[in-house]
Design a protein around this motif. Structure first.
Motif, PDB file in Angstrom:
ATOM      1  N   UNK A   1      64.092  67.680  12.391  1.00  0.00           N
ATOM      2  CA  UNK A   1      62.758  68.259  12.573  1.00  0.00           C
ATOM      3  C   UNK A   1      61.721  67.271  13.087  1.00  0.00           C
ATOM      4  N   UNK A   2      61.950  65.976  12.917  1.00  0.00           N
ATOM      5  CA  UNK A   2      60.952  64.988  13.340  1.00  0.00           C
ATOM      6  C   UNK A   2      61.321  64.271  14.634  1.00  0.00           C
ATOM      7  N   UNK A   3      62.381  64.710  15.309  1.00  0.00           N
ATOM      8  CA  UNK A   3      62.763  64.061  16.569  1.00  0.00           C
ATOM      9  C   UNK A   3      61.733  64.365  17.650  1.00  0.00           C
ATOM     10  N   UNK A   4      61.436  63.389  18.512  1.00  0.00           N
ATOM     11  CA  UNK A   4      60.510  63.659  19.625  1.00  0.00           C
ATOM     12  C   UNK A   4      61.118  64.654  20.605  1.00  0.00           C
ATOM     13  N   UNK A   5      60.261  65.301  21.371  1.00  0.00           N
ATOM     14  CA  UNK A   5      60.735  66.265  22.361  1.00  0.00           C
ATOM     15  C   UNK A   5      61.463  65.530  23.486  1.00  0.00           C
ATOM     16  N   UNK A   6      62.634  66.034  23.854  1.00  0.00           N
ATOM     17  CA  UNK A   6      63.435  65.415  24.912  1.00  0.00           C
ATOM     18  C   UNK A   6      62.677  65.462  26.234  1.00  0.00           C
ATOM     19  N   UNK A   7      62.554  64.298  26.884  1.00  0.00           N
ATOM     20  CA  UNK A   7      61.794  64.223  28.141  1.00  0.00           C
ATOM     21  C   UNK A   7      62.553  63.495  29.246  1.00  0.00           C
ATOM     22  N   UNK A   8      63.862  63.330  29.045  1.00  0.00           N
ATOM     23  CA  UNK A   8      64.730  62.713  30.058  1.00  0.00           C
ATOM     24  C   UNK A   8      64.131  61.422  30.622  1.00  0.00           C
ATOM     25  N   UNK A   9      63.917  60.413  29.779  1.00  0.00           N
ATOM     26  CA  UNK A   9      63.344  59.155  30.277  1.00  0.00           C
ATOM     27  C   UNK A   9      64.243  58.520  31.332  1.00  0.00           C
ATOM     28  N   UNK A  10      63.631  58.054  32.390  1.00  0.00           N
ATOM     29  CA  UNK A  10      64.392  57.533  33.529  1.00  0.00           C
ATOM     30  C   UNK A  10      65.254  56.332  33.157  1.00  0.00           C
ATOM     31  N   UNK A  11      64.777  55.527  32.218  1.00  0.00           N
ATOM     32  CA  UNK A  11      65.542  54.341  31.831  1.00  0.00           C
ATOM     33  C   UNK A  11      66.589  54.658  30.760  1.00  0.00           C
TER      34      UNK A  11
ATOM     35  N   UNK B   1      64.570  73.256  18.332  1.00  0.00           N
ATOM     36  CA  UNK B   1      64.754  71.949  17.686  1.00  0.00           C
ATOM     37  C   UNK B   1      66.202  71.488  17.768  1.00  0.00           C
ATOM     38  N   UNK B   2      67.150  72.417  17.635  1.00  0.00           N
ATOM     39  CA  UNK B   2      68.562  72.055  17.715  1.00  0.00           C
ATOM     40  C   UNK B   2      68.954  71.730  19.145  1.00  0.00           C
ATOM     41  N   UNK B   3      68.463  72.509  20.103  1.00  0.00           N
ATOM     42  CA  UNK B   3      68.741  72.216  21.506  1.00  0.00           C
ATOM     43  C   UNK B   3      68.176  70.856  21.873  1.00  0.00           C
ATOM     44  N   UNK B   4      67.000  70.537  21.345  1.00  0.00           N
ATOM     45  CA  UNK B   4      66.368  69.247  21.590  1.00  0.00           C
ATOM     46  C   UNK B   4      67.235  68.099  21.060  1.00  0.00           C
ATOM     47  N   UNK B   5      67.748  68.270  19.844  1.00  0.00           N
ATOM     48  CA  UNK B   5      68.593  67.230  19.245  1.00  0.00           C
ATOM     49  C   UNK B   5      69.864  67.026  20.059  1.00  0.00           C
ATOM     50  N   UNK B   6      70.488  68.108  20.481  1.00  0.00           N
ATOM     51  CA  UNK B   6      71.723  67.998  21.262  1.00  0.00           C
ATOM     52  C   UNK B   6      71.467  67.383  22.632  1.00  0.00           C
ATOM     53  N   UNK B   7      70.296  67.646  23.204  1.00  0.00           N
ATOM     54  CA  UNK B   7      69.954  67.024  24.489  1.00  0.00           C
ATOM     55  C   UNK B   7      69.879  65.506  24.338  1.00  0.00           C
ATOM     56  N   UNK B   8      69.235  65.038  23.266  1.00  0.00           N
ATOM     57  CA  UNK B   8      69.179  63.592  23.015  1.00  0.00           C
ATOM     58  C   UNK B   8      70.565  63.021  22.740  1.00  0.00           C
ATOM     59  N   UNK B   9      71.376  63.764  21.976  1.00  0.00           N
ATOM     60  CA  UNK B   9      72.695  63.258  21.570  1.00  0.00           C
ATOM     61  C   UNK B   9      73.720  63.306  22.700  1.00  0.00           C
ATOM     62  N   UNK B  10      73.285  63.715  23.884  1.00  0.00           N
ATOM     63  CA  UNK B  10      74.188  63.710  25.037  1.00  0.00           C
ATOM     64  C   UNK B  10      73.555  62.975  26.218  1.00  0.00           C
ATOM     65  N   UNK B  11      72.545  62.162  25.943  1.00  0.00           N
ATOM     66  CA  UNK B  11      71.822  61.475  27.013  1.00  0.00           C
ATOM     67  C   UNK B  11      72.158  59.984  27.000  1.00  0.00           C
TER      68      UNK B  11
END
Length: 200
Positions: free
Chosen positions: A39-49, A83-93
């Motif tokens: 619940x406290x993860x930042x919103x996925x923003x596809x950072x270039x680095x 929130x779950x989609x956001x977490x999975x996006x981070x966990x696959x980046x």
């Protein structure tokens, strides 16, 4: 056996969290389950680095060290929560903690369908090239979840408990079998690292 339970919602009060808490307590004598909040993860923003937040890396480390993962998902508008989609996006980046990881899907809903459509969508997401989790064929659906628990947080219905017991027993066997299916893991990891949606 060490498992991670991902609470797939940012809701402060959720019967999906309550279900995972019940699973954690009910099987404590045979399995060590740690619940993880997203619940406290930042919103996925596809950072270039491809810098991944420390809060995400902490979850990824726990997943990598675990034998398997349980994901509890609600259903909003026939879909998994943002929130779950956001977490999975981070966990696959640029990180791949769920690669070949055995996953059991659970879901609770206030109505009769028990998050069935969200669970189907979650299966498709977990099959994405950068995730490639190994998902248990069966899932646990808890309907009418507001009435499902007693004051101690235990499931009231004996048949529901028996069904969960059967599915969880299958998952423990599934985890052991999946742990031996590692021959293609290095290849899959390399494919995940090199995958690029923009080059398709």
């Amino acid at each position: 056996m060490k498992l991670i339970g991902i609470v797939g919602t940012n809701s402060a009060k959720s019967t999906n969290r309550q279900l995972l808490q019940y699973i954690q307590k009910h099987y404590a004598e045979t399995v060590d389950i740690e619940l993880v909040e997203i619940k406290d993860l930042p919103v996925f923003n596809k950072p270039a680095d491809k810098t991944v937040p420390d809060s995400v890396l902490d979850i990824a480390t726990k997943i990598e060290a675990a034998d398997g993962v349980i994901i509890g998902t609600p259903e909003y508008d026939h879909s998994i929560p943002a929130a779950l989609m956001n977490a999975l996006a981070w966990l696959s980046y640029g990180i791949f903690p769920l690669l070949n990881k055995p996953v059991m899907i659970t879901g609770a809903s206030y109505g009769t369908l028990g998050s069935s459509r969200a669970q189907l969508q979650l299966r498709q997401i977990l099959n994405a090239p950068e995730l490639k989790a190994t998902v248990l064929p069966g899932e646990f659906l808890l309907s009418h979840s507001l009435q499902a628990f007693d004051q101690e947080g235990n499931l009231r219905d004996l048949d529901t408990v028996k069904k969960l017991d059967a599915i969880f027993d299958d998952f423990r066997i599934f985890v052991k079998i999946a742990g031996k299916l590692q021959n293609a893991q290095d290849l899959l990891h390399k494919e995940a690292e090199n995958f690029d949606w923009e080059s398709l």
